[in-house]
Design an enzyme around this catalytic site. Structure first.
Site, PDB file in Angstrom:
ATOM      1  N   ASP A  37       0.833  -1.195   0.000  1.00 47.71           N
ATOM      2  CA  ASP A  37       0.000   0.000   0.000  1.00 47.71           C
ATOM      3  C   ASP A  37       0.873   1.252   0.000  1.00 47.71           C
ATOM      4  OD1 ASP A  37      -2.350   1.384  -0.042  1.00 47.71           O
ATOM      5  OD2 ASP A  37      -2.873   1.033   2.052  1.00 47.71           O
ATOM      6  N   ASN A  85     -10.152  -3.418  -7.100  1.00 43.31           N
ATOM      7  CA  ASN A  85      -9.368  -2.371  -7.761  1.00 43.31           C
ATOM      8  C   ASN A  85      -9.904  -1.973  -9.132  1.00 43.31           C
ATOM      9  OD1 ASN A  85      -6.132  -3.441  -6.434  1.00 43.31           O
ATOM     10  ND2 ASN A  85      -7.594  -1.931  -5.650  1.00 43.31           N
TER      11      ASN A  85
END
Length: 267
Positions: A37, A85
């Site tokens: 991340d 995503n």
């Protein structure tokens, strides 16, 4: 790599030396999984688009894999692209898919030369034909390699994986009373891989984000504030050192506690 070899590779008294001495080589994780991340934040901090951060993130993957090899961690799983995503801006998704394709094409020779087996976990049938072709090539070419495993979780979701496993159970006509944990585990995307011992999340976020939900039931968690493109060998050593300091119980009690409880009962 042994502790002696690791210490020989760093300067005595340096921060690397201090960190290396914290690694417990008797309790190394066999499988490390990383929720990568911070690519977007890293890019924004430099006034660049998200794609710039994603490319820097690929370099961090190479560093992490090489460090795992050096330390003796056999399997590395990376959360490359989740089923959620797809909701990102279309331009970013296109750039990511192009980057995945380029990276597999560019890195497969080196991965194969180093003896790394490439595994891809996720709903591959939803990817483009070109991407599926590249994936099959990488998997097939490295299938017999034994020096390590890189598990790329691509179009992956933990809930989706469990749903797909249940669908396979139904297709296999497994009777209800024959369904147990082993039956489900054998129908996950990569059933031959061990469960992760350690899951690392970068960028300070403290959630699992639908990653390896079944497999992570007893994984140790480590969160670092480091953004993924900045993640390096020291960050991995810090996570592994922290892991080595823990006592894994798997729902039970460690031997010293059992003896203490037993002793108090007798007294």
């Amino acid at each position: 790599m042994s502790l002696e070899q690791l210490l020989a590779s760093v300067a005595p008294g340096s921060p690397d030396d201090t960190l290396a001495r914290q690694v417990n080589f008797d309790q190394l994780p066999a499988h490390v999984a990383i929720i990568m991340d911070g690519n977007g934040r890293w890019a924004r901090g430099r006034g660049r688009p998200a794609s710039f951060g994603h490319r820097a993130g690929v370099r961090a993957i190479k560093r992490a894999l090489e460090a795992c090899e050096d330390l003796g961690v056999h399997t590395l799983s990376i959360y490359a692209f989740s089923t959620e995503n797809w909701a990102r801006p279309r331009a970013e998704v296109r750039a990511l898919m192009r980057l995945f394709h380029e990276t597999m094409q560019r890195e497969i020779d080196e991965m194969h030369r180093r003896g790394v087996r490439i595994v891809v976990s996720g709903r591959r049938d939803e990817l483009s034909p070109k991407m599926r072709e590249r994936i099959e090539e990488a998997i097939g070419r490295t299938a017999r390699n034994t020096n390590g495993v890189l598990n790329v979780c691509l179009n992956y979701g933990g809930r989706a994986e469990i749903v797909d496993a249940v669908r396979t159970l139904v297709r296999d006509s497994v009777a209800p009373d024959q369904i147990d944990e082993a039956a489900i585990a054998s129908r996950l995307y990569s059933p031959d891989l061990p469960d992760p011992d350690l899951i690392i999340r970068t960028a300070g976020e403290r959630r699992v984000s639908n990653f390896l939900l079944w497999q992570s039931a007893y994984s140790e968690m480590f969160v670092t504030e480091t953004l993924w493109p900045d993640f390096d060998v020291d960050d991995l050593k810090a996570a592994i050192a922290d892991y080595g300091s823990r006592q894994r119980r798997f729902g039970g009690r460690p031997e010293p506690e059992l003896k203490a409880v037993d002793g108090s009962r007798r007294s």
